[in-house]
Scaffold this motif. Structure first.
Motif, PDB file in Angstrom:
ATOM      1  N   GLU A 237       9.829  -9.356  -3.568  1.00 12.72           N
ATOM      2  CA  GLU A 237       9.020  -8.502  -2.643  1.00 12.72           C
ATOM      3  C   GLU A 237       9.247  -8.995  -0.933  1.00 12.72           C
ATOM      4  O   GLU A 237       9.419  -9.598  -0.362  1.00 12.72           O
ATOM      5  CB  GLU A 237       7.722  -9.459  -2.871  1.00 12.72           C
ATOM      6  N   TYR A 238       9.452  -7.651  -0.296  1.00 10.07           N
ATOM      7  CA  TYR A 238       9.347  -7.797   1.126  1.00 10.07           C
ATOM      8  C   TYR A 238       9.221  -7.067   2.142  1.00 10.07           C
ATOM      9  O   TYR A 238       7.921  -5.517   1.207  1.00 10.07           O
ATOM     10  CB  TYR A 238      11.073  -7.366   0.936  1.00 10.07           C
ATOM     11  N   THR A 239       9.160  -7.289   3.263  1.00 14.10           N
ATOM     12  CA  THR A 239       8.911  -6.314   4.354  1.00 14.10           C
ATOM     13  C   THR A 239       9.700  -6.272   5.043  1.00 14.10           C
ATOM     14  O   THR A 239      10.940  -6.413   5.195  1.00 14.10           O
ATOM     15  CB  THR A 239       7.602  -7.864   5.494  1.00 14.10           C
ATOM     16  N   ASP A 240       9.008  -5.307   6.634  1.00 16.47           N
ATOM     17  CA  ASP A 240      10.557  -5.194   7.472  1.00 16.47           C
ATOM     18  C   ASP A 240      10.886  -5.888   8.114  1.00 16.47           C
ATOM     19  O   ASP A 240      12.365  -5.598   8.311  1.00 16.47           O
ATOM     20  CB  ASP A 240       9.607  -4.668   7.999  1.00 16.47           C
ATOM     21  N   ALA A 241      10.199  -7.309   7.858  1.00 21.31           N
ATOM     22  CA  ALA A 241      11.359  -8.640   7.844  1.00 21.31           C
ATOM     23  C   ALA A 241      12.617  -8.923   7.008  1.00 21.31           C
ATOM     24  O   ALA A 241      13.332 -10.374   7.407  1.00 21.31           O
ATOM     25  CB  ALA A 241      10.045  -9.887   8.196  1.00 21.31           C
ATOM     26  N   GLY A 242      12.260  -8.939   5.797  1.00 25.68           N
ATOM     27  CA  GLY A 242      12.876  -9.241   5.321  1.00 25.68           C
ATOM     28  C   GLY A 242      11.936  -9.492   3.418  1.00 25.68           C
ATOM     29  O   GLY A 242      11.287  -9.222   3.280  1.00 25.68           O
ATOM     30  N   GLU A 243      12.639 -10.486   3.712  1.00 20.48           N
ATOM     31  CA  GLU A 243      11.541 -11.248   1.650  1.00 20.48           C
ATOM     32  C   GLU A 243      11.190 -12.052   2.343  1.00 20.48           C
ATOM     33  O   GLU A 243      10.259 -12.217   3.654  1.00 20.48           O
ATOM     34  CB  GLU A 243      13.049 -12.907   1.709  1.00 20.48           C
TER      35      GLU A 243
END
Ligand SMILES: [Zn+2]
Length: 293
Positions: A237-243
């Motif tokens: 699962e990831y966001t704009d910041a990565g992991e």
């Protein structure tokens, strides 16, 4: 899992002769850490073997400590069972820290892991090398190079031969893209890239959407180092910041079946360590997915 990849023939005065024996590509699958319910390190090896797996990444992520006698008997049993060992060094390593003590300790953490790895016969030490710590990627890369050169000097003095495996990292603020790792591999002998597919996927906003995407990254890895490929796989699962967090194989993000197709045709040995929350269970799924193609 072994696979024949071909026979090369040549013509001599006696007729057709096999001039190169059958090349066998070995694929290894196993968990990152002891399987659930293991009563001891040796019991963990027995479980890995009983499940039909043949790799184990021993976790020294909180501290690198194991009595020499235990490390040697653990390594001996792994060898008897045909289990390929790797070791994961502590998470606290940061060769690019502004704090000198952290840099010195990072060398010490690698060295401690290298001593245990040597005693147990783990061929590669995997680790997270650095944060950007507010500095440019170039400066961080240089700091990693300096730190690992120091590690190698000390390892050579002690005759410690495990490879130093730089893991591709999943957070955008953490040093460790494949090109950055390639820069270090070029300069410091004995360093290899360790491909964490979940991390690459998270950092690049979901790069892996096809077999070709995996091929592309594996070709990049091969251009850096074409020996035994050591990798980690997890859905993520990831966001704009990565992991953000690791997910089971069933999440299919990225979809392991694409990587399985690449592994079936790979021309060099490779290890896939399962880093999903279902560790050994998903390692088994990965193995059976590759085996069923
Ligand atoms: Zn790691």
């Amino acid at each position: 899992m072994a696979r024949e990849v071909g026979i090369v023939c040549g013509r001599t005065s006696q007729g057709l002769t096999i001039i190169e024996s059958i090349a066998r590509v070995m694929l290894y699958f196993g968990p990152a850490g002891y399987p659930e319910g293991s009563k001891s390190p040796i019991d963990a090896l027995e479980t890995v073997h009983r499940l039909g797996l043949n790799a184990l990444e021993v976790q020294f992520v909180r501290q690198a400590r194991m009595e020499e006698r235990k490390a040697r008997s653990f390594g001996g049993r792994a060898e008897e069972l045909g289990i390929l060992l790797s070791a994961h060094a502590p998470y606290y390593i940061n060769f690019n820290s502004a704090n000198r003590t952290t840099v010195n300790k990072s060398v010490e953490w690698i060295l401690r892991t290298a001593r245990i790895a040597d005693q147990m016969g783990a061929w590669v030490i995997v680790f997270h090398a650095a944060s950007y710590s507010g500095k440019s990627p170039r400066r961080a890369t240089n700091a990693v190079i300096r730190g690992l050169q120091r590690c190698k000097e000390l390892m050579d003095e002690e005759g410690l031969n495990s490879k130093l495996g730089l893991e591709t990292m999943g957070k955008k603020g953490t040093w460790g893209t494949l090109p950055e790792i390639g820069e270090v591999v070029k300069v410091v002998e004995g360093v290899i890239p360790v491909v964490d597919f979940g991390h690459i996927h998270a950092r690049s906003d979901g790069l892996f959407g096809s077999v070709a995407d995996f091929h592309e990254i594996i070709d990049e890895v091969e251009a850096i180092d074409d020996d035994h490929m050591h990798c980690h796989f997890s859905c993520i699962e990831y966001t704009d910041a990565g992991e953000k967090r690791h997910l089971p194989l069933a999440a299919k993000d990225p979809d392991f079946s694409f990587l399985a197709e690449v592994l079936v045709g790979i021309h060099r040995d490779a290890t896939v360590i399962s880093e999903t929350p279902l560790l050994e269970k998903d390692a088994l799924r990965m193995k059976s997915m590759v085996g069923s193609i």
